[in-house]
Design a protein around this motif. Structure first.
Motif, PDB file in Angstrom:
ATOM      1  N   MET A 115       0.804  -1.190  -0.003  1.00 43.77           N
ATOM      2  CA  MET A 115      -0.205  -0.003  -0.071  1.00 43.77           C
ATOM      3  C   MET A 115       0.616   1.318   0.000  1.00 43.77           C
ATOM      4  SD  MET A 115      -3.099  -1.354   2.720  1.00 43.77           S
ATOM      5  CE  MET A 115      -4.101   0.154   2.245  1.00 43.77           C
ATOM      6  N   MET A 116       1.988   1.206   0.942  1.00 41.22           N
ATOM      7  CA  MET A 116       2.967   2.562   0.975  1.00 41.22           C
ATOM      8  C   MET A 116       3.654   2.472  -0.292  1.00 41.22           C
ATOM      9  SD  MET A 116       3.523   5.137   2.851  1.00 41.22           S
ATOM     10  CE  MET A 116       3.903   6.178   1.593  1.00 41.22           C
ATOM     11  N   GLY A 117       4.111   1.294  -1.074  1.00 43.97           N
ATOM     12  CA  GLY A 117       4.994   1.241  -2.329  1.00 43.97           C
ATOM     13  C   GLY A 117       4.182   1.865  -3.316  1.00 43.97           C
ATOM     14  N   ARG A 118       2.635   1.772  -3.266  1.00 45.03           N
ATOM     15  CA  ARG A 118       2.084   2.357  -4.676  1.00 45.03           C
ATOM     16  C   ARG A 118       1.766   3.787  -4.546  1.00 45.03           C
ATOM     17  NH1 ARG A 118      -1.278  -2.635  -3.469  1.00 45.03           N
ATOM     18  NH2 ARG A 118      -2.811  -1.245  -2.304  1.00 45.03           N
ATOM     19  N   LEU A 119       2.134   4.209  -3.393  1.00 42.69           N
ATOM     20  CA  LEU A 119       1.933   5.719  -3.160  1.00 42.69           C
ATOM     21  C   LEU A 119       3.399   6.484  -3.406  1.00 42.69           C
ATOM     22  CD1 LEU A 119      -0.070   5.981   0.217  1.00 42.69           C
ATOM     23  CD2 LEU A 119      -0.742   6.207  -2.175  1.00 42.69           C
ATOM     24  N   VAL A 120       4.406   5.958  -3.497  1.00 39.14           N
ATOM     25  CA  VAL A 120       5.818   6.346  -3.656  1.00 39.14           C
ATOM     26  C   VAL A 120       6.034   6.662  -5.063  1.00 39.14           C
ATOM     27  CG1 VAL A 120       8.317   6.023  -3.367  1.00 39.14           C
ATOM     28  CG2 VAL A 120       6.626   5.098  -1.461  1.00 39.14           C
ATOM     29  N   THR A 121       6.176   7.929  -5.559  1.00 37.35           N
ATOM     30  CA  THR A 121       6.301   8.362  -7.022  1.00 37.35           C
ATOM     31  C   THR A 121       7.343   9.380  -6.867  1.00 37.35           C
ATOM     32  OG1 THR A 121       4.910  10.401  -6.643  1.00 37.35           O
ATOM     33  CG2 THR A 121       3.799   8.189  -6.985  1.00 37.35           C
ATOM     34  N   PRO A 122       8.019   9.736  -7.919  1.00 31.62           N
ATOM     35  CA  PRO A 122       8.988  10.925  -8.094  1.00 31.62           C
ATOM     36  C   PRO A 122       8.654  12.160  -7.538  1.00 31.62           C
ATOM     37  CG  PRO A 122       8.748   9.679 -10.308  1.00 31.62           C
ATOM     38  CD  PRO A 122       7.816   9.301  -9.441  1.00 31.62           C
ATOM     39  N   ALA A 123       7.320  12.533  -7.261  1.00 36.52           N
ATOM     40  CA  ALA A 123       6.800  13.806  -6.797  1.00 36.52           C
ATOM     41  C   ALA A 123       7.421  13.850  -5.352  1.00 36.52           C
ATOM     42  CB  ALA A 123       5.258  13.725  -6.533  1.00 36.52           C
ATOM     43  N   LEU A 124       7.614  12.507  -4.618  1.00 33.28           N
ATOM     44  CA  LEU A 124       8.123  12.773  -3.189  1.00 33.28           C
ATOM     45  C   LEU A 124       9.493  13.314  -3.046  1.00 33.28           C
ATOM     46  CD1 LEU A 124       6.532   9.363  -1.843  1.00 33.28           C
ATOM     47  CD2 LEU A 124       5.517  12.018  -1.838  1.00 33.28           C
ATOM     48  N   ARG A 125      10.428  13.509  -4.072  1.00 36.54           N
ATOM     49  CA  ARG A 125      11.622  13.993  -4.082  1.00 36.54           C
ATOM     50  C   ARG A 125      11.454  15.571  -3.908  1.00 36.54           C
ATOM     51  NH1 ARG A 125      15.338  10.545  -5.861  1.00 36.54           N
ATOM     52  NH2 ARG A 125      14.713   8.883  -6.914  1.00 36.54           N
ATOM     53  N   ARG A 126      10.450  16.183  -3.693  1.00 33.17           N
ATOM     54  CA  ARG A 126      10.492  17.816  -3.595  1.00 33.17           C
ATOM     55  C   ARG A 126      10.541  18.056  -2.042  1.00 33.17           C
ATOM     56  NH1 ARG A 126       4.764  19.664  -5.955  1.00 33.17           N
ATOM     57  NH2 ARG A 126       5.597  21.743  -5.565  1.00 33.17           N
ATOM     58  N   ARG A 127      11.042  19.319  -1.950  1.00 31.32           N
ATOM     59  CA  ARG A 127      11.355  19.678  -0.749  1.00 31.32           C
ATOM     60  C   ARG A 127       9.865  20.247   0.152  1.00 31.32           C
ATOM     61  NH1 ARG A 127      16.384  24.030  -1.275  1.00 31.32           N
ATOM     62  NH2 ARG A 127      17.590  22.460  -2.022  1.00 31.32           N
ATOM     63  N   GLY A 128       9.813  19.828   1.294  1.00 31.61           N
ATOM     64  CA  GLY A 128       8.614  20.264   2.261  1.00 31.61           C
ATOM     65  C   GLY A 128       8.653  19.404   3.486  1.00 31.61           C
ATOM     66  N   TRP A 129       7.523  19.194   4.033  1.00 28.32           N
ATOM     67  CA  TRP A 129       7.214  18.741   5.268  1.00 28.32           C
ATOM     68  C   TRP A 129       6.474  17.336   5.001  1.00 28.32           C
ATOM     69  CZ3 TRP A 129       5.944  24.002   5.175  1.00 28.32           C
ATOM     70  CH2 TRP A 129       6.894  24.912   5.801  1.00 28.32           C
ATOM     71  N   ARG A 135      -5.847  13.987  12.299  1.00 27.18           N
ATOM     72  CA  ARG A 135      -6.756  13.649  11.268  1.00 27.18           C
ATOM     73  C   ARG A 135      -6.214  12.975  10.071  1.00 27.18           C
ATOM     74  NH1 ARG A 135     -10.803  19.037  10.948  1.00 27.18           N
ATOM     75  NH2 ARG A 135     -11.034  19.234  13.272  1.00 27.18           N
ATOM     76  N   ARG A 136      -4.769  13.233   9.705  1.00 28.60           N
ATOM     77  CA  ARG A 136      -4.350  12.573   8.650  1.00 28.60           C
ATOM     78  C   ARG A 136      -2.579  12.824   8.614  1.00 28.60           C
ATOM     79  NH1 ARG A 136      -5.245  18.127   4.599  1.00 28.60           N
ATOM     80  NH2 ARG A 136      -5.126  19.546   6.421  1.00 28.60           N
ATOM     81  N   VAL A 137      -2.145  11.817   7.753  1.00 26.96           N
ATOM     82  CA  VAL A 137      -0.636  12.069   7.477  1.00 26.96           C
ATOM     83  C   VAL A 137      -0.296  12.575   6.180  1.00 26.96           C
ATOM     84  CG1 VAL A 137      -0.145   9.609   6.906  1.00 26.96           C
ATOM     85  CG2 VAL A 137       1.543  10.898   7.717  1.00 26.96           C
ATOM     86  N   ALA A 138       0.435  13.344   5.904  1.00 28.47           N
ATOM     87  CA  ALA A 138       0.414  14.058   4.564  1.00 28.47           C
ATOM     88  C   ALA A 138       1.952  14.421   4.189  1.00 28.47           C
ATOM     89  CB  ALA A 138      -0.388  14.916   4.284  1.00 28.47           C
ATOM     90  N   PHE A 139       2.312  14.300   2.804  1.00 28.44           N
ATOM     91  CA  PHE A 139       3.455  15.185   2.331  1.00 28.44           C
ATOM     92  C   PHE A 139       3.008  16.577   1.846  1.00 28.44           C
ATOM     93  CE2 PHE A 139       6.863  15.892  -1.080  1.00 28.44           C
ATOM     94  CZ  PHE A 139       7.672  16.509  -0.043  1.00 28.44           C
ATOM     95  N   VAL A 140       3.727  17.493   2.259  1.00 26.00           N
ATOM     96  CA  VAL A 140       3.178  19.004   1.873  1.00 26.00           C
ATOM     97  C   VAL A 140       4.640  19.549   1.301  1.00 26.00           C
ATOM     98  CG1 VAL A 140       2.242  21.099   2.567  1.00 26.00           C
ATOM     99  CG2 VAL A 140       1.560  19.095   3.797  1.00 26.00           C
ATOM    100  N   ALA A 141       4.490  19.707  -0.038  1.00 24.60           N
ATOM    101  CA  ALA A 141       5.492  20.316  -0.687  1.00 24.60           C
ATOM    102  C   ALA A 141       5.441  22.157  -0.696  1.00 24.60           C
ATOM    103  CB  ALA A 141       5.488  19.969  -2.076  1.00 24.60           C
ATOM    104  N   VAL A 142       6.600  22.543  -0.702  1.00 18.07           N
ATOM    105  CA  VAL A 142       6.635  24.172  -0.771  1.00 18.07           C
ATOM    106  C   VAL A 142       7.290  24.322  -2.054  1.00 18.07           C
ATOM    107  CG1 VAL A 142       6.967  24.107   1.912  1.00 18.07           C
ATOM    108  CG2 VAL A 142       9.123  24.162   0.346  1.00 18.07           C
ATOM    109  N   GLN A 143       6.962  25.555  -2.425  1.00 16.99           N
ATOM    110  CA  GLN A 143       7.427  26.346  -3.616  1.00 16.99           C
ATOM    111  C   GLN A 143       9.132  26.648  -3.641  1.00 16.99           C
ATOM    112  OE1 GLN A 143       5.170  29.187  -5.479  1.00 16.99           O
ATOM    113  NE2 GLN A 143       3.323  27.919  -5.822  1.00 16.99           N
ATOM    114  N   ARG A 144       9.303  27.062  -2.625  1.00 21.90           N
ATOM    115  CA  ARG A 144      10.799  27.703  -2.485  1.00 21.90           C
ATOM    116  C   ARG A 144      10.995  27.494  -0.896  1.00 21.90           C
ATOM    117  NH1 ARG A 144      11.213  33.170  -2.412  1.00 21.90           N
ATOM    118  NH2 ARG A 144      13.347  33.159  -3.389  1.00 21.90           N
ATOM    119  N   SER A 145      12.441  27.172  -0.694  1.00 21.68           N
ATOM    120  CA  SER A 145      12.984  27.100   0.654  1.00 21.68           C
ATOM    121  C   SER A 145      14.536  26.954   0.559  1.00 21.68           C
ATOM    122  CB  SER A 145      12.616  25.433   1.217  1.00 21.68           C
ATOM    123  OG  SER A 145      13.186  24.542   0.449  1.00 21.68           O
TER     124      SER A 145
END
Length: 217
Positions: A115-129, A135-145
């Motif tokens: 289930m976690m493997g199917r959620l892993v994509t190149p988009a997770l290489r971005r910077r963020g938190w 209520r949830r767990v999430a990856f939140v990306a930022v534009q500039r850091s």
């Protein structure tokens, strides 16, 4: 913030200021926000690869760092020699155990079909938190850091107005179990097992999930 340009965020310091005002829902409580500058550590999940744009940026970054290394190689060598001499000459901390920390975020599973493997994509290489709330767990990306080296130092980021954030991945609370556990790591040379820290463990129905290292360890 001037114009419409997003502020350059300090990922180590700005989560508590930015997320409540720009991302949390009314009444939602922030439990953890772990900063990341690259793809998290993967445990049992294959690397998702790179997009063409990500690869081009990485090549440019490597070339730039190589040029900087050539220009400053002599200076760096002198600094290393001085530091090595100082460390060798002072034995005040030699008896203290070295504190070892594991990676800030670990994505774990049994292959890309989990289930976690199917959620892993190149988009997770971005910077963020990687964010955990009640209520949830999430990856939140930022534009500039700021980069990891500069984050946590310097003047406080000036934030005037809303900050654009992108929710790249989100798992609602009813889809995972939550616990806290200690992770362990293997040393590279002797393959010894050592503690890596206390983590908030998010586990999906098939046992895969996300581990977030707790703050202030």
């Amino acid at each position: 913030m001037t114009g419409t340009r997003s502020p350059k965020l300090d990922l180590k310091r700005d989560a508590q200021r930015v997320l409540p005002e720009n991302w949390l829902r009314p009444g939602e409580r922030l439990l953890e926000a772990v900063p990341v500058w690259k793809l998290p550590a993967l445990d049992g999940i294959p690397d998702p690869g790179w997009t063409a744009g990500q690869l081009a940026k990485q090549v440019a970054k490597v070339v730039g760092l190589a040029l900087l290394w050539i220009v400053f190689s002599v200076l760096i060598a002198i600094v290393f020699v001085a530091l090595a001499d100082g460390i060798t000459g002072s034995g005040g901390d030699s008896g203290k155990p070295k504190r070892i920390k594991g990676p800030g975020v670990v994505l774990r599973g049994e292959g890309e079909g989990s289930m976690m493997g199917r959620l892993v994509t190149p988009a997770l290489r971005r910077r963020g938190w990687w964010v955990l709330t009640d209520r949830r767990v999430a990856f939140v990306a930022v534009q500039r850091s700021y980069g990891k080296f500069w984050s946590g130092s310097g003047p406080e980021t000036k934030i005037d107005g809303p900050v654009p954030l992108e929710t790249v991945l989100e798992i609602p609370r009813e889809q995972y179990a939550y616990d806290e556990d200690h992770r362990f790591r293997k040393t590279r040379m002797l393959r010894r097992t050592k503690p890596a820290g206390l983590y908030r463990r998010i586990t999906l129905a098939d046992g895969s999930g996300v581990d977030l290292r707790r703050r202030h360890q």
